[in-house]
Design a protein around this motif. Sequence first.
Motif, PDB file in Angstrom:
ATOM      1  N   GLN A   1     -12.291  -4.225   5.509  1.00 50.81           N
ATOM      2  CA  GLN A   1     -12.542  -2.778   5.608  1.00 50.81           C
ATOM      3  C   GLN A   1     -13.651  -2.341   4.651  1.00 50.81           C
ATOM      4  O   GLN A   1     -14.525  -1.552   5.012  1.00 50.81           O
TER       5      GLN A   1
ATOM      6  N   GLU B   1     -19.136   9.737  11.065  1.00 51.67           N
ATOM      7  CA  GLU B   1     -18.933   8.428  11.706  1.00 51.67           C
ATOM      8  C   GLU B   1     -19.761   8.330  12.984  1.00 51.67           C
ATOM      9  O   GLU B   1     -20.364   7.316  13.278  1.00 51.67           O
TER      10      GLU B   1
ATOM     11  N   LYS C   1     -21.588   0.291   7.293  1.00 52.25           N
ATOM     12  CA  LYS C   1     -21.846   1.652   7.811  1.00 52.25           C
ATOM     13  C   LYS C   1     -22.797   2.400   6.872  1.00 52.25           C
ATOM     14  O   LYS C   1     -23.670   3.138   7.308  1.00 52.25           O
ATOM     15  N   ASN C   2     -22.591   2.215   5.566  1.00 49.52           N
ATOM     16  CA  ASN C   2     -23.452   2.860   4.571  1.00 49.52           C
ATOM     17  C   ASN C   2     -24.903   2.390   4.756  1.00 49.52           C
ATOM     18  O   ASN C   2     -25.839   3.189   4.745  1.00 49.52           O
TER      19      ASN C   2
ATOM     20  N   ASN D   1     -16.432   6.246   3.088  1.00 52.22           N
ATOM     21  CA  ASN D   1     -17.058   6.357   4.407  1.00 52.22           C
ATOM     22  C   ASN D   1     -17.678   7.725   4.626  1.00 52.22           C
ATOM     23  O   ASN D   1     -17.573   8.312   5.698  1.00 52.22           O
TER      24      ASN D   1
ATOM     25  N   ASN E   1     -17.208  -0.663   5.733  1.00 52.18           N
ATOM     26  CA  ASN E   1     -17.717   0.609   5.192  1.00 52.18           C
ATOM     27  C   ASN E   1     -19.100   0.450   4.568  1.00 52.18           C
ATOM     28  O   ASN E   1     -19.952   1.325   4.696  1.00 52.18           O
TER      29      ASN E   1
ATOM     30  N   THR F   1     -18.116   2.166  -0.845  1.00 45.44           N
ATOM     31  CA  THR F   1     -17.180   1.898   0.240  1.00 45.44           C
ATOM     32  C   THR F   1     -16.584   3.188   0.821  1.00 45.44           C
ATOM     33  O   THR F   1     -15.869   3.150   1.803  1.00 45.44           O
TER      34      THR F   1
END
Lengths: 326, 83
Positions: free
Chosen positions: A301, B34, A308-309, A145, A305, A143
């Motif tokens: 959240q 990001e 996104k990973n 980021n 994350n 998790t």
Amino acid sequence: MKTVTRKPFSKEILHIEDIESFCSTLIFKLRNDIAKNLQRRGGIVGISGGIDSSVVLALSAKALGSNNVLGIMLPEQDSSNDSKILAEKLAAKFGVNTLVEDITKALDGFNCYKRRDEAISRVIPNFNPKEDKAKIEIKQDITSNLPPAFSITVIKQDDEVISKLLPVKEYLQIVASTNFKQRSRMAMLYYHAERVHYAVIGTPNKHEVEQGFFVKYGDGGADVMPIAQLYKTQVYQLAKHLGVPQEIIDRTPTTDTYTAEQTQEDFFYQMPFKSMDLIWYGWENNYSPQEVGKIMGKSTQEIENIYKNFERKRKTTDYLRMKPIF
Amino acid sequence: MLKETEIKSKIRGYIIKATFDDIKKITDKTLIFEEGVLDSMGLLFLIEFLKEEFNVTTNDDELVVKNFESINNIFEFIKSKLK
């Protein structure tokens, strides 16, 4: 206007309802791919005693007939002894002939071990490859980021554990050296496949293919990959249905690549398979982080994350799945 | 001791050289991971750059977003390590 409905996200969403017909479809497709598309008379499967190669061997035996499948064990000096025992048991269960090809000498010829150990010794100077065990792992939480970074862990003979973050040069050298293992196996599988006019049947599952947990032109080198669309929990469901020996089903998936015990979770995935399968499904099918988080007992959240990973892993490993550009 | 502007300029210069990106695209506030400017290998090379350029060694427990999110954050990380 047509309304598209989809199943609400649940922990059972990946369960295959009609496993009998699902297997029949896979078996029919594999037979057709080998005989019609690839025009080969049988299949070669590299077997390690792991769940993926076991399911592929079982499917191959059903698709092509046991006599037209050859299981090849490819141990080297770092392989676990259990691998060979389990692989033999599996082959006996499905009536498939096997061969053992020890690739240690080939790897020695490439200086695989020497190159790997040199890099480890630069990071941990008192590493003794003859006595100590070593592995690579990711210590960050999924998790987080931030992209993952790898650490080398050395377990000394007296059980002292030394772990350090790997500098990029050493990380790349260790990975490049150990990749000789998968590439040597691929070369040996193709030797036997060409010798008897068979196809090489690859064993990666969906996560390995899509998250890039394979070696390009190594275990990623095959003619057909019958379980590349399947989540790990579905591979287990198939294993039970096909009658894969229980010891193989119960075994924790390892990489069988480094001298120290290393689970696939430690090395790459950073979370248990069951959770990863479900969250990956949620991500791939555009379920909201809120809906997935509620079922998985995680915050929105955290799921964001993890999404996104996943996205980062797929993007970073695009290179592995690319064909040569011309 | 290097000045803040010099440190940030060196980091920006490194990122641009490593990614072939447009210099105007990367500000001190750009979220470099990001926004996909650097990937996981990019992080490893960046850690090496910090060691070679500023003699800053990164430990396992310092691999957190707060230290690497943007040029501003990397600068703060370097500053805390050089104290």
